[in-house]
Write an enzyme that holds these catalytic residues in place. Structure first.
Site, short mmCIF file in Angstrom:
data_model
loop_
_atom_site.label_atom_id
_atom_site.label_comp_id
_atom_site.label_asym_id
_atom_site.label_seq_id
_atom_site.Cartn_x
_atom_site.Cartn_y
_atom_site.Cartn_z
N LYS A 177 12.91 6.26 10.44
CA LYS A 177 13.23 4.86 10.20
C LYS A 177 12.51 4.39 8.95
O LYS A 177 11.29 4.29 8.92
CB LYS A 177 12.83 3.96 11.37
N GLU A 252 -1.38 7.21 8.99
CA GLU A 252 -2.02 6.94 7.70
C GLU A 252 -1.96 5.43 7.51
O GLU A 252 -0.90 4.86 7.31
CB GLU A 252 -1.28 7.68 6.58
N CYS A 286 -1.97 2.08 -0.31
CA CYS A 286 -3.01 2.12 0.72
C CYS A 286 -4.35 2.58 0.17
O CYS A 286 -5.40 2.11 0.59
CB CYS A 286 -2.58 3.05 1.85
N GLU A 385 -7.66 -5.48 3.25
CA GLU A 385 -6.66 -4.98 2.32
C GLU A 385 -5.71 -6.12 1.91
O GLU A 385 -5.09 -6.75 2.76
CB GLU A 385 -5.86 -3.86 2.99
#
Length: 496
Positions: A177, A252, A286, A385
C-alpha cells in the site's frame, strides 16, 4: 496513469468504487483520481498473495528463477526512467534530478536483490556441528510468507523497491500500500511487474487511505509479516496490532538526527553537507541531520556562510531547470511545518533565514529553507521531527558536550560528524547511539549497507543482506543418523 487496483495479476476496479484525488503540490491542481481500496479489496489481495505463496509455487522457485523476474523489473524501470521520474515530480514535488536519482536507485535495488536471490541457491543450508555424533543438524532459511508493506510519501518508488525487492527475492509474496498522497509511481511499478509476467498474486498493489486499506493489511490474519516506514506513532500502533497475531514486524520510523562539526573542519565542505543533510527532498527525510552542533571556534563564521548559501537555493517547480528545492508534499504537511516554525519562535528560537512562503509563489506548498538559532533544548523544534526544510543549529564547547547533546534524543536513526582528525571522528562515530553514522558527509545511502535505527527510530534493518533477512525465517532440521536404536522406552531385548 491507472485508476484501478492491481490484484492477482489483473487491473481491477475497487469493490466499492471509491476514488481519491491526487494533487500536484507545485500547482495545487488535481492531476489524477486513484482507486480507493476497501477492506474487501485488501482481503482479495491478501488471499491472492496467500494462494501464490501456498499453492502456486512462488517460494518453490529457485533463487535464480526469481532473480530473472527482479532483473526484468529493474530493466523495465530503467527503460522508462525519465517518464517515471517526471510522474514522481508531479506527485511528490521533489526536483527532477532528485526524482531521477531515486528511480535509478529503485532499479538498482531490484538488481541487487536479484543477486542475493541467486546466492540463496548457492548457500541453501548451514551445517550445525553438534556435541552428539548420533545426530546431524542444519539451519535452513525459508521465506516468511505473505508480507504486507506500507510505505511513506517522501520516496514513493524507492521505498516500494526497498520492501518489494527483498521480499520477492526471499520468496515472499506481497501486498503493497503506497502513501495516499503519492500513489502514482507504485502503480507504474505494478504495470512493469505485469509487463514482465510476474506470476499472479505475487505482487498486489492497493491504493487508498491508511485508516482503511492500511489498517486492513495490518489486521488481516493471513498476513505473516508487516514492513512499515513512517512516523513513530503509526509504527507504535502497527506494532501493537501485530502483537495480536504475533506477526513479524520491521519498522523504519522517525529521526531527529544530529550533525556534529568540529572546529578543524573545512567550513565550505561543512556547509555543503549540512545543506545536503536537511534541504535535500525538502527536508522530508527520516534521517535528515536536522540538529547541527558546531564547535564554538568556527560557529559564527559557519553560520554566516550557511545562511548566505541557504538564501541562494533556487526554489520552484521540480520540473524547472536548476530548481533545488520544490514544494512540500501536501497542504497538510506545509501547514504542519509552518506551525512547527511558529511554535519554535514562540519558544524563543530565532529565525536566521527563511521560514516564510517565498515571494512570487501564490500557489503550491512552497516554503523557504529555514535556519533556527537559539533553539531551547527542551523545545519541540529541537526534540521532535519537523520533516521539512528546517534546521536547528547551536554551538558546543567540548567533544563530551557534543556527544551528550547528540545522544539526548528518543530517536536514533542517524548521526554525522565532521572533522579532519580521523581518530576523533571514529571515536565520536562509535559514541553515537544511532543505526546509521556518517563521517565527513551526510545522507549517502547505499543498497549494500544496512539501514535502520536505535531507540524509537525503529526495529530491524533494511537494505543489504539484512534487508533480505527481514523476509526469511530460520528452520532447524535435525536428523538421527546412528545405526543403533534410541532405546529410551523400548529396550533392545524387548524388540520384536
Amino acid at each position: 496513469m491507472r485508476n484501478e487496483l492491481y490484484i492477482d495479476g489483473k487491473w481491477v476496479a475497487p469493490v466499492k468504487g471509491g476514488t481519491f484525488e491526487i494533487v500536484n503540490p507545485a500547482t495545487e491542481e488535481v492531476i489524477h483520481k486513484a482507486a480507493a481500496a476497501s477492506a474487501e479489496d485488501v482481503d482479495i489481495a491478501v488471499k491472492a498473495a496467500r494462494r501464490a505463496f501456498d499453492k502456486d509455487g512462488w517460494p518453490k522457485l529457485s533463487g535464480r528463477e526469481r532473480a530473472r523476474y527482479l532483473r526484468a523489473i529493474a530493466d523495465g524501470i530503467r527503460a522508462r526512467q525519465a517518464e517515471i521520474a517526471r510522474v514522481e515530480v508531479i506527485d511528490n514535488g521533489k526536483p527532477f534530478p532528485e526524482a531521477d536519482w531515486d528511480v535509478a536507485d529503485a532499479a538498482g535495488c531490484f538488481d541487487f536483490y536479484a543477486g542475493l536471490a541467486e546466492q540463496l541457491d548457492n548457500n541453501p543450508d548451514e551445517p550445525i556441528v553438534l556435541a552428539d555424533a548420533r545426530f546431524t543438524s542444519k539451519a535452513v532459511k525459508e521465506p516468511i510468507g505473505v508480507a504486507g508493506a506500507i510505505i511513506p510519501w517522501n520516496y514513493p518508488l524507492l521505498m516500494a523497491a526497498w520492501k518489494v525487492a527483498p521480499a520477492l527475492a526471499a520468496g515472499c509474496t506481497v501486498v503493497l500500500k503506497p502513501a495516499e498522497v503519492t500513489s502514482l509511481t507504485a502503480l507504474e511499478l505494478a504495470a512493469i511487474a505485469d509487463e514482465v509476467g510476474l506470476p499472479p498474486g505475487v505482487l498486489n498493489i492497493v491504493t487508498g487511505s491508511g485508516s482503511v486499506a492500511g489498517q486492513a493489511i495490518i489486521d488481516h490474519k493471513q498476513v505473516d509479516k508487516l514492513a512499515f516506514t513512517g512516523s513513530g506513532p503509526v509504527g507504535s500502533k502497527i506494532m501493537a496490532a501485530a502483537a495480536r497475531d504475533i506477526k513479524r514486524v520491521s519498522l523504519e520510523l522517525g529521526g531527529k538526527s544530529p550533525f556534529v562539526v568540529f572546529d578543524d573542519a573545512d567550513i565550505d565542505e561543512a556547509v555543503e553537507w549540512i545543506m545536503f543533510g536537511i534541504f535535500w527532498n525538502q527536508g522530508q527525510v527520516c534521517s535528515a541531520t536536522s540538529r547541527v552542533l558546531v564547535q564554538e571556534g568556527i560557529y559564527d563564521r559557519l553560520l554566516a556562510r550557511l545562511v548566505d548559501e541557504t538564501k541562494k537555493i533556487r526554489i520552484g517547480n521540480g520540473l524547472e531547470e536548476g530548481v533545488l528545492l520544490g514544494p512540500l508534499v501536501s497542504k497538510r504537511q506545509h501547514e504542519q511545518v509552518v506551525a512547527a516554525i511558529e511554535a519554535a519562535k514562540a519558544a524563543g528560537a530565532t529565525v536566521a533565514c527563511g521560514g516564510q512562503r517565498p515571494e512570487g509563489f501564490d500557489k503550491g506548498y512552497y516554503l523557504e529553507p529555514t535556519i533556527l538559532t537559539d533553539v531551547p533544548l527542551e523545545s519541540d523544534a529541537w526534540r521532535e521531527e519537523i520533516f521539512g526544510p528546517v534546521l536547528c543549529i547551536r554551538p558546543f564547547s567540548t567533544e563530551e558536550e557534543a556527544i551528550e547533546l547528540a545522544n539526548d534524543s528518543r530517536f536514533g536513526l542517524a548521526a554525522a560528524v565532521m572533522s579532519k582528525d580521523d581518530v576523533r571522528a571514529e571515536r565520536v562515530a562509535a559514541a553515537f547511539r544511532a543505526g546509521i553514522v556518517w563521517i565527513n558527509c551526510s545522507q549517502p545511502t547505499f543498497t549494500e549497507a544496512p539501514w535502520g535505527g536505535y531507540k524509537e527510530s525503529g526495529i530491524g534493518r533494511e537494505l543489504g543482506r539484512w534487508g533480505l533477512e527481514n523476509y526469511l525465517e530460520t528452520k532447524q532440521i535435525t536428523k538421527y543418523v546412528s545405526k543403533d536404536p534410541w532405546s529410551w522406552y523400548i529396550k533392545p531385548a524387548e524388540r520384536a
